[in-house]
Structure formats: C-alpha cells, structure tokens
Design a protein around this motif. Sequence first.
Motif, PDB file in Angstrom:
ATOM      1  N   LEU A 198       0.814  -1.215   0.000  1.00 43.45           N
ATOM      2  CA  LEU A 198       0.000   0.000   0.000  1.00 43.45           C
ATOM      3  C   LEU A 198       0.856   1.277   0.000  1.00 43.45           C
ATOM      4  CD1 LEU A 198      -2.845  -1.020   2.472  1.00 43.45           C
ATOM      5  CD2 LEU A 198      -2.963  -0.888  -0.014  1.00 43.45           C
ATOM      6  N   ARG A 199       2.104   1.145   0.449  1.00 46.35           N
ATOM      7  CA  ARG A 199       2.975   2.320   0.429  1.00 46.35           C
ATOM      8  C   ARG A 199       3.474   2.564  -0.999  1.00 46.35           C
ATOM      9  NH1 ARG A 199       4.680   4.331   5.191  1.00 46.35           N
ATOM     10  NH2 ARG A 199       4.177   3.100   7.032  1.00 46.35           N
ATOM     11  N   GLN A 251      -2.709   1.852   8.730  1.00 44.00           N
ATOM     12  CA  GLN A 251      -3.353   1.611   7.437  1.00 44.00           C
ATOM     13  C   GLN A 251      -2.375   0.943   6.468  1.00 44.00           C
ATOM     14  OE1 GLN A 251      -6.525   2.439   5.897  1.00 44.00           O
ATOM     15  NE2 GLN A 251      -5.588   1.326   4.177  1.00 44.00           N
ATOM     16  N   ALA A 252      -1.133   1.458   6.437  1.00 41.49           N
ATOM     17  CA  ALA A 252      -0.138   0.904   5.518  1.00 41.49           C
ATOM     18  C   ALA A 252       0.135  -0.559   5.834  1.00 41.49           C
ATOM     19  CB  ALA A 252       1.148   1.714   5.590  1.00 41.49           C
ATOM     20  N   THR A 259       1.196   9.865  10.723  1.00 42.39           N
ATOM     21  CA  THR A 259       0.321   9.673  11.877  1.00 42.39           C
ATOM     22  C   THR A 259       0.252   8.180  12.173  1.00 42.39           C
ATOM     23  OG1 THR A 259      -1.656   9.438  10.507  1.00 42.39           O
ATOM     24  CG2 THR A 259      -1.121  11.661  11.264  1.00 42.39           C
ATOM     25  N   GLY A 262      -2.111  -2.525   6.802  1.00 40.89           N
ATOM     26  CA  GLY A 262      -3.371  -3.246   6.595  1.00 40.89           C
ATOM     27  C   GLY A 262      -4.231  -3.334   7.844  1.00 40.89           C
ATOM     28  N   VAL A 271      -6.887  -1.868   9.771  1.00 39.18           N
ATOM     29  CA  VAL A 271      -7.945  -0.856   9.731  1.00 39.18           C
ATOM     30  C   VAL A 271      -8.994  -1.084  10.822  1.00 39.18           C
ATOM     31  CG1 VAL A 271      -7.661  -0.344   7.292  1.00 39.18           C
ATOM     32  CG2 VAL A 271      -9.282  -2.105   7.987  1.00 39.18           C
ATOM     33  N   THR A 272      -9.002  -2.288  11.404  1.00 40.80           N
ATOM     34  CA  THR A 272      -9.950  -2.563  12.488  1.00 40.80           C
ATOM     35  C   THR A 272      -9.274  -2.162  13.788  1.00 40.80           C
ATOM     36  OG1 THR A 272     -10.817  -4.376  11.178  1.00 40.80           O
ATOM     37  CG2 THR A 272     -11.432  -4.328  13.494  1.00 40.80           C
ATOM     38  N   CYS A 326      -5.374   9.316  14.265  1.00 41.47           N
ATOM     39  CA  CYS A 326      -5.201  10.223  13.128  1.00 41.47           C
ATOM     40  C   CYS A 326      -4.567  11.541  13.549  1.00 41.47           C
ATOM     41  CB  CYS A 326      -6.546  10.495  12.449  1.00 41.47           C
ATOM     42  SG  CYS A 326      -7.625  11.595  13.384  1.00 41.47           S
ATOM     43  N   GLN A 344      -2.364   6.500  12.537  1.00 43.19           N
ATOM     44  CA  GLN A 344      -3.388   5.903  11.677  1.00 43.19           C
ATOM     45  C   GLN A 344      -2.816   5.541  10.312  1.00 43.19           C
ATOM     46  OE1 GLN A 344      -6.284   8.354   9.841  1.00 43.19           O
ATOM     47  NE2 GLN A 344      -6.957   6.545   8.716  1.00 43.19           N
ATOM     48  N   ALA A 345      -1.977   6.423   9.762  1.00 38.30           N
ATOM     49  CA  ALA A 345      -1.382   6.151   8.452  1.00 38.30           C
ATOM     50  C   ALA A 345      -0.505   4.900   8.508  1.00 38.30           C
ATOM     51  CB  ALA A 345      -0.568   7.359   7.986  1.00 38.30           C
ATOM     52  N   ALA A 346       0.308   4.798   9.568  1.00 38.62           N
ATOM     53  CA  ALA A 346       1.186   3.629   9.692  1.00 38.62           C
ATOM     54  C   ALA A 346       0.366   2.349   9.837  1.00 38.62           C
ATOM     55  CB  ALA A 346       2.127   3.806  10.882  1.00 38.62           C
ATOM     56  N   GLY A 384     -13.302   1.361  12.771  1.00 42.16           N
ATOM     57  CA  GLY A 384     -12.011   1.926  12.397  1.00 42.16           C
ATOM     58  C   GLY A 384     -12.154   3.407  12.134  1.00 42.16           C
ATOM     59  N   ALA A 385     -11.145   3.988  11.503  1.00 36.83           N
ATOM     60  CA  ALA A 385     -11.157   5.418  11.213  1.00 36.83           C
ATOM     61  C   ALA A 385     -12.268   5.733  10.211  1.00 36.83           C
ATOM     62  CB  ALA A 385      -9.815   5.836  10.638  1.00 36.83           C
TER      63      ALA A 385
END
Lengths: 397, 94, 475
Positions: free
Chosen positions: B4-5, B37-38, B31, B40, B42-43, B79, B33-35, B55-56
């Motif tokens: 994803l990155r 998400q990258a 952030t 995977g 999200v929960t 976030c 949250q970004a790390a 999740g966000a």
Amino acid sequence: MTFPGPVTGRASETVVIGGGVIGASIAYHLAQRGVETLLLEAGGLASGTSGACDGMVFLQSKKPGLHLNLAQAGIRSLERLARVLPREIEFQRSGGMVVAFSEEELEALARLADRQRREGLAVDLLDAHQARSLEGCLGPEVRGATHCASDGQVNPLALTLGLAQGARLHGARIHQGEKVIALRRTKGRIEAVITDQAAYPARTVINAAGVRAPEIGRMAGLDLPIIPRRGQLLVTEPSAKLKLGCCLISAGYLAVKYNPELSGKDDTGVSIEQAQSGSLLLGSSREFVAFDRRTTLDQIKKIARRACSLVPGLKELNLIRTFAGLRPFTRDGLPLIGPVDSVPGFIVAAGHEGDGIALSAITGELVAQLAAEDRTGFPLDQFAPGRFAEAGVKVHD
Amino acid sequence: MTELRLKNFQRGPAVRIRVNGRVVEAYQGETVQAALQAAGLVTLNRSPRLGEKRGALCGMGVCYGCLVTIDGRPNQRACHTLVREGLEVLLDVS
Amino acid sequence: MSLRLQAAVIGGGPAGLAAGAELTARGVKVAVLDEGPYPGGPTRHSPTSGFAPRPNGPVRGELVGPLVEQARRTGTEILSQVQVVGLEEDGTIWAQQGQDRLLELKAEYVLFATGARERFIPFAGWTLPGVISTGAAQILLERHGILPGQRIVVAGSGPLPLLLASHLAGAGGRVAALLDHSSWRKRAGAIRHLAGGRTKLLQGLGLLAGLLRAGIRPRTSTTVAAARGADRLEEVETVRIDGRGRPLPGSERTIPADCLALGHGFSPNIELPQLAGCEIVHDPFRGGWLVRVDRTLMTSREGFYAAGEITGLGGGPKSVIEGRLAALHLAARLGAARGRDLDRQVARLAGARRREESFGRFLTSLAAPPPGLWDLIGGETVICRCEDVTLNRIQEAVGKGAVTLDSLKKATRCGMGRCQGRICGPILAGVLGRLVGPEAGAAQLSLRPPLKPIPLSLLVGEEPGDPTQKQRTFC
C-alpha cells in the motif's frame, strides 16, 4: 380580555404545568387514578433542570426530620416505579458515601449520622481505612466517611421520559412546545389555563414549573420564593477500569447545600456518580446567576480538582461534556408542595432544588392525592407554599 | 497483497513502532493511523454498546472512530498522533 | 498557562495560514492555533491540482504548500496540536496543548478559521472498518503516500470523489468503481451558479477526461446500498437511483472492495463561534449552518471575525481570500494597515471573494444529495456511531414526541458521545427533516465546552512555563 385559540379542553381536566420530573410524576400519578390530565410543557420533556442533573438519590443528604422521612418514602416509591414504568429507569440501591477530608468534617458527619439513625436510617461511620476498603478508588486525602446502603441512583432522563410514557398509557395528554401565558380567574378561582396555542378549562391547576414556577405563580397573583441556582456538571467518557461501588459526595457538599452563603467561596463540595453507561458525572457548583445555563472554565476546574482528589483514578479519563442545570432553590432548602389558600384550585409543587429526582415519585403521589381527594397521607405543613410568612406568598391582583 | 505504500514517495527517517507487541513499519511525519493503514490494520476498536468492530472514518480528528491505546493512554486519536521511535499501540478488538 | 496576544487565529488551514502570515507581516502579535499534527489543514490539494508523490516539495497547483512556505518566511507563529475547546464570556480562549497542557489565552481580536468537516448519509454497513471519508483517503495518499486499500470504491457527489479517484489512479491505485449519486442533468443544472468560472469548468472537464483515459467511468445516478464484510469491508452493493433518489429495483450490483471512500459533502465547523455567541444563519445552498459575517468578515460579536468554510462553503481559494481580507480589516483596526494601498487590496480581495462565493454555490449544489437517499437508510443502521443509536430508536423517539435535536439527544443518547454530535448531528438533521419537516431539520444541538474531549488531568494541575516553548512550531 379575549384569549387566543379555541377552548379545547374538557371541563373536568386537571392541568399540570411543567414537563420536568415533578410534573411528569404528578401527571403519571393523576392519570393512574383515572383523573383526566393534561400536561403542558413549554419546551420538551426534561428540557430544563431534570435533563441537566445527576441521578443520585441520597437519603443521607436530607435534613433529619420530615425532609428525610419524605425522602425515605420517596426512594421506596422510586423502587416501585422502576418495576412498573414502561421504560427502564436504571434505578439501583447502589449505596452512598459522604466523605470527610478533615477530622472536623468527620466529627460533623458522626453527629449527623446519630440524628439520622434516630430517624431510622441505617448509616455507618467509617474511618479512612474502612472507607477505602469499601470503595477502593478513594484517594489518600480521605479521612473517613459515612455510608448508607439505602442510598441509590436513577437515570433522571429515563425517569422523566418513563413517567411521561406511563402517564400517556394511563390516558394523560402531554403537549410539548406549548407555553402557558395566562391563568384566567373568576372570583379568585382559576377557570382556565391559556397557552400560546389554546385555552383549557381546568378543574385544578398544578404548578410544577420548577425554576419557572414563580412566573406561573405571578399569573395567579402569587410571589413564590424560588430562585434559580446553577449547578455545573462534568461528564467523563465511560471507563473500563474505574468502577465505583456507590455514589460519593464530600462533606463539603452538604455544607454548601444548606449554607448558601458558602457558595462561590472555595469550598470543597463535590459529588461523583457513575451512570450505567460507565460515564462518571462530577458535580456540582451552586451559583446564583439567574437563568444563565452556561458552564465556566473556573467552575469546571474546581469540580475537576475536587473530584480528582476524592478519586485520583479520574485523572486518567477524558472529560467529554459539561452541562449546567438550574436548581429551584428555596431559602430553607425545602420544596413548596401544597395548595394555596388564596387561590382555590391552585396547587404548587416546585422548589426541590437538588432533591427533585429523589423526591419526584413521592411528590407525584402526594400531589395527585391532594388534587383528587383534597388531603394527603403525609403531613405537608412544613412544605406549605405560604410558609415564608414575611415575604412569602403574597397575593396581588 | 499489493504494497500500500507508494514506492516513489519521499518519506522521513524510519522509526520503529509496535502494535500489540509486533513491530510495524513507520516513518517520521506519519500519523499512527497512516502507519496502521499501511500495515493493513484498519480494524482499530469496538463500538461501546453493540461491540461492533470499527475503524477510522474522517481521518481528521472529528469522528473519534480511530481511538486506540497509545503508550498506555487509552482513547487516543490515531489520526492526530504522530509516530515516534518506540511508540506502542494497543488495539483491543478481541 | 496563559498568553496574551493582539490577535488569535483559530485554525491553521488555508484561511488561518493566510491570515496569520498577513498579520505577522504587518507586525501584529498573532498566533495561529491549529489542532492538527502539521500546519495546513487535512489536505494539501486544491480542486484543480494533480497528484504528485512528493510530501515536502511543491505540488503543481497546490494550495497549502505555498501558504505554509509564506508563513515560514514571515515568521508566523503556528502552535500545532492546540485544540481550542472553550471560549469564556470574558474572551479567554482555552485549549489543550499537546498531551497534557491547558493553554489559556486572551487576544484583543479573534479570527475563527475552523474549516469544515465531511458529512455522511448512512447506509447498512457504513460503520465497517475500511469505510472512510474522501478526506481520510486524500490525507493517506497525499500526506503519507499510502493507498487506502487494494481495491477502492469511491462514492458520493461533487468534485472531491472525482479528484480522489483521479489521484488514486495517478498513484497506481486500483479504483474498482466511481459512483456518483447525482445525474448528468443535475450537474448541468448546477453550472448556472458558476458565474465567470469558465476556467474552473474547463479544469473540471479536464479532470473527467483524465479519469476516462485511466479507464474509470463514473457511474452516475448510482449510490451505495450497503457495505458488507465480517470484520472489515469486503464488498459494496450499489444501486441505481432515479432523480429523487429512489432505488431502481433490479439495478443492484456487488463490487468486491476493501476500501470505500465517501464524499457526501461538507458541514462548516461553526461550534466554536457558536459557543462564543456569534450569530449563525442557515443556508442550505452554502453548507447549512454558517457564521454570519459583515463586509469586513466580522461576526455579530464585536472583535470576533470569521473566514473560510464557516462563512459558507467555497473551497480553498475562497478561504485564502477571506483569510487575507479578514486579516487586513483586523490589521486596520489595530493600526497596522492604512491608506490607499489598503483600500485597493481590500477592493481586489472583495471582488475575488464574490467570484469564489459563486463557485462555492456551484460546488454545494453539485454535492447536494437527492432527498430520497435519506429514505434508503434501514432501521438497523447506526446513526450515532459514538453511542450506537440506530434509526429505529430515533424513529421510536420521534414517534413519542421527541421532535427537536435536543429532545432526541435526551431520549436516545444520540449525539452524547465523544464526537459530540459532529458526525451524527448533520445526519440527524437530515433524518428529522424527512420525518418531521424542514424546520426540525434545521435545528442545532446546544453546545457547552469542552467542544472536544480533553483529559481531566489537564484541568487539575497548573504547569509552569511558557506554552510557546514546548510546542512551538515555526513551520
């Protein structure tokens, strides 16, 4: 004078003014007796004081004597309501603790407990160690406490809405968003209630308008000595870790309650209650600021500080909301409940200050009985609206 | 699974953060949250009453959907928290 | 800890940055208080920019980068991670700074530049992890160079979903579908608001052409019927709708996806000005509830100004113009700006502002959902995420007479949670508007500080020291 709107009520109707917990309780108990009841609320149900307070039902905080007896009857009535109302009201006998921060406070609490025990209230005096073993979250500054297992709590919003719902089921009509603007009187007696939308002929009119009761009183030519007293409260996020066993108030809270001259000074009054949602309610200021319902940083800080010294674990929680309610204060700390001799057909049930939730059920029962039978099973002389002889109820046409 | 990155993206220096004890790739300026998400993840938490996994949502500090425990402090917005070396995230979604 | 200023600018997005730099350049002692972890607001793009995968370098057509650059050049003081949560009667602003500090400050003048947040129209499964806002997706992509998912569905209306889809495709992401709930006819209708905005129209068409080249064809008159998945999003069910938003039976389709980005439009963040007692007005064509400002961008409360999205949605360029304009008027009152030069600048900015306002109306009418979308919400769908309140419970309460936002809040706990009604408030207004009538839909929840959750510990202890020392950011 001409009045707006059509005459829509039934001649035998009893009109309750005010959709807070007191008005809703009166309407419920009237309807339950089969009395044709109309409740008029200017805003929404519980949009005033009853929607902006904590839900503690403390017996220990009542004045020994008739006030305490009324509260004792009141909590039994609440217990019964919890079983019969068509909605969960989150009532529980969680127990209550009055906490002392000094030896002087503890001594004063011991004296109070003696008097309460004489009235038949089971109150235990605890030293610091005993208090902490009963309520593990108390902070190190606590010197001792009194505990009463009969104290309880309820969700005030759910209670008000549940009473209104119950009243409807028994046939009461409830009009929200309808403001009373005048009372039509003939030879002193009230004949009709005039709102901004209609006129309702009334057999009996019950003034349960809380802090707005003086406005309604003036429409009947009365001066009711009720003054709004602001209470600010803080709400934390629900806590997974911090679980209070009972409701807590500090001894200073009682001092401020009965000595209004103390309010505004840097007193130590604080109350902590955990709602069923897990959120903690921290209260409360007692300020005379007319009808201002804002919350202020100054009081928010004071309450936070006091609450955290009582229960240090609070420091790990987020504050998510604050709100303020206007408590209907009377000079002697007792509500105004009863008929007014000079205005036949007019009953007052207001001025409960911070005891409205605790006394709501019993007030409703008694006032419904009074309206239906013209007598009550409990002596109401101490609560007579006309008791403030020198400046109290004045009639002026 | 595709990475994803984005490859040709200039990032800050790498920092090590741990999520439930496991090392997760992160870079300064990101952030939490970004790390997540990258990686995977999200929960992030469960809803208070229904217990649903969540999740966000807004990603900008408004919705409080991305609450996680950061360095022992519960209910922090992922976030609105920047990563730093040694940061510990706890996701309680069991 | 307390701080005294000539001017406090609340919000470090386009409007706040522009105002802060303008004031600083004129010698006014000002601080820009920004809640976010970095200055500039959530996203960096302007609606016309392309995507460039460089976090620190300039992006073509980008709005925020040059503003941050300008603020740095002028030495504008930007306090990041300062979350303003209250404003007292005497003008004291109070805020959480970083993790543990309570910041109290007083300023002669206050400029609100608090921006807007995204709004949502719920559907079954919108609470699943993986369902995010277009803004959240933009932040991941632009700020962090991270794709929000392996297979992404973008849905909503207005230019942001188009822009996001175009950026995702440009970055190599897989856009499984782009859904737009408005029709071509509605878009053509919105163009009448675009007075003198031919350049922008052409840019929009260019964006669309780019999407088509990338093989992404927007599905118009299509909306999300449901999002499904066990622990997180796995598939999106779409449905075609008619002009009023009613679903066309048999048009359902299922698309596998692990990310659904929603762009349902924006709500101005008016809570703080509202708490300060500034008059708010309702204008559905400019974003709903707005702060009323006069020609000089002063609110109804003397000394309190507002700029950017909170005076009416309009996008980044309008915010920048208003930030500058408010700063000039404010500087004039402080004696830091005067003369013919000032008049000329004010006149120029005022003209530009009018043009951008018409663009704002265009965008808002583009993004406006067809009313029928509200009727598609199922009874079991959660409306208030913080307190898990479903539509069924709201309908039940409305049936019992709770027809105002405040009485609904009391009856259902909707809006009582951590977001304090910021997400569910606009939804509740939409639902009430359909259930009760437009008047109920235009209501407002009452507000008290703190406007956002803060640690209780913040209020207990006094920490010594200068608040500008620890968290100071000269960007």
